[in-house]
Design an enzyme around this catalytic site. Structure first.
Site, mmCIF file in Angstrom:
data_model
loop_
_atom_site.group_PDB
_atom_site.id
_atom_site.type_symbol
_atom_site.label_atom_id
_atom_site.label_comp_id
_atom_site.label_asym_id
_atom_site.label_seq_id
_atom_site.Cartn_x
_atom_site.Cartn_y
_atom_site.Cartn_z
ATOM 1 C CG HIS A 228 -4.744 9.889 0.472
ATOM 2 N ND1 HIS A 228 -3.380 9.843 0.341
ATOM 3 C CD2 HIS A 228 -4.988 9.388 1.708
ATOM 4 C CE1 HIS A 228 -2.834 9.338 1.437
ATOM 5 N NE2 HIS A 228 -3.794 9.061 2.278
ATOM 6 C CE1 TYR B 247 0.314 7.920 3.027
ATOM 7 C CE2 TYR B 247 0.933 5.747 2.249
ATOM 8 C CZ TYR B 247 0.011 6.591 2.833
ATOM 9 O OH TYR B 247 -1.213 6.094 3.230
ATOM 10 C CE LYS C 265 -3.892 4.852 0.678
ATOM 11 N NZ LYS C 265 -2.495 4.406 0.749
ATOM 12 C CG ASP D 190 -1.862 1.195 1.227
ATOM 13 O OD1 ASP D 190 -2.953 1.063 0.644
ATOM 14 O OD2 ASP D 190 -1.499 2.250 1.788
#
Length: 323
Positions: free
Chosen positions: A117, A55, A84, A50
């Site tokens: 997201h 990030y 996402k 994931d």
């Protein structure tokens, strides 16, 4: 074949594609650490990774996947990779470029799952909105506009499945009312302090699979704002059940989600912990365990979304969470 793979439960999409119920999360995995973590995870038997653009580590995640492929641990068809769409790419014309950037960073030709997201829109180029002018409103960029573009990515083959993250029932209903592809996944914070029972029931009734993030209660979020948060990994009920089964508290928390047929994505960059987390897929909690966790007596949301709903934002907490 890795014995762990044969024991792993899977969730099934409407078209028959299968998602390993336990995956490796990469939120808060630092550059310099996540490449090895991804390789170790695949080596141990994980086939579900994931990721997310925000990030800021997708390039290293992609390197870890490439490393595993290069030594013959896995091929692309055996992996299930999620990413996402970040809040600054909700306009129709921005969705495809955002997806292409993630694919490039991950060194992949397609994603197995692509999620919106948050149901929050920033203007292009904004990482985290700080001022009112950094935001779009739902009038500026309706969620339906974003979802139309997400459907197009699936239709074009760049993603196999599409879904959302951090969507409450009201926001899901907006998308369900549209023509075309329904959301196939909703990824939300979930653990015994936040079982999300109403949302889980709604998603199951509407054929939407679910993934639990922060399943261990965000133990790495212990800054000033979180110093008084309850600690799942120190909870006596969880500790008692872990002692009963001869496993760690973390394994109990992961097994709890899997017992509810909800995918779970613990983050770790520690090789031993990565292996330990995977072993939780073999653990079966009984009805007494589940009843005790349901009666844990603490309700707490660790990721409260307040960074999106402050005085400078046009969004409210009701845009994120069910009341």
């Amino acid at each position: 074949m890795n014995q762990q793979l044969t024991a792993m439960k899977h969730l099934e999409f409407a078209n028959g594609d299968r998602l390993p119920i336990l995956g490796l999360g990469t939120w808060k995995s630092k550059p310099g650490e996540v490449r090895k973590a991804v390789f170790w995870a695949i080596e141990a038997g994980y086939r579900h990774i994931d990721c997310a653009a925000i990030y800021q580590n997708e390039r290293e995640v992609g390197q870890g996947i490439a490393d595993a492929m290069a030594v013959g641990l896995v091929d692309r068809a055996q992996l299930f990779v999620t990413s996402k769409l970040w809040n600054n790419s909700h306009r129709h014309e921005d969705v495809r470029p955002a997806l292409e950037k993630s694919l490039d960073n991950l060194r992949l030709d397609y994603l197995d799952l692509y999620l919106v997201h948050w149901p929050i829109a920033f203007k292009p180029g904004i990482g985290f909105a700080e001022h009112r002018e950094d935001y779009y409103t739902y009038k500026d960029v309706p969620l339906t506009q974003t979802w139309e573009a997400m459907q197009e990515q699936k239709d074009g083959g760049a993603v196999r499945h599409i879904g959302v993250s951090n969507f409450n029932q009201a926001k899901l209903k907006e998308l369900l009312a549209m023509a075309g592809q329904r959301p196939e996944m909703n990824q939300v914070e979930m653990h015994p302090f936040l079982p999300q029972t109403g949302l889980v029931d709604f998603c199951k009734e509407n054929g939407i699979l679910m993934t639990a993030y922060s399943p261990l209660g965000s133990p790495d979020s212990r800054g000033e704002r979180h110093k008084n948060d309850p600690k799942l990994l120190e909870n006596q009920t969880v500790a008692d059940i872990a002692k009963k089964h001869g496993v760690s508290l973390g394994q109990i928390l992961l097994a709890w989600s899997m017992a509810r047929d909800i995918a779970v994505i613990p983050k770790s960059v520690n090789q031993g912990r990565i292996v330990e987390n995977l072993k939780s897929a073999e653990l079966e909690l009984d009805a007494e365990d589940m009843d005790r966790l349901a009666a844990i007596g603490i309700a707490h949301r660790f990721v409260d979304g307040s960074f999106f709903t402050g005085p400078q934002s046009p969004y409210k907490s009701t845009d994120l969470w069910d009341s």
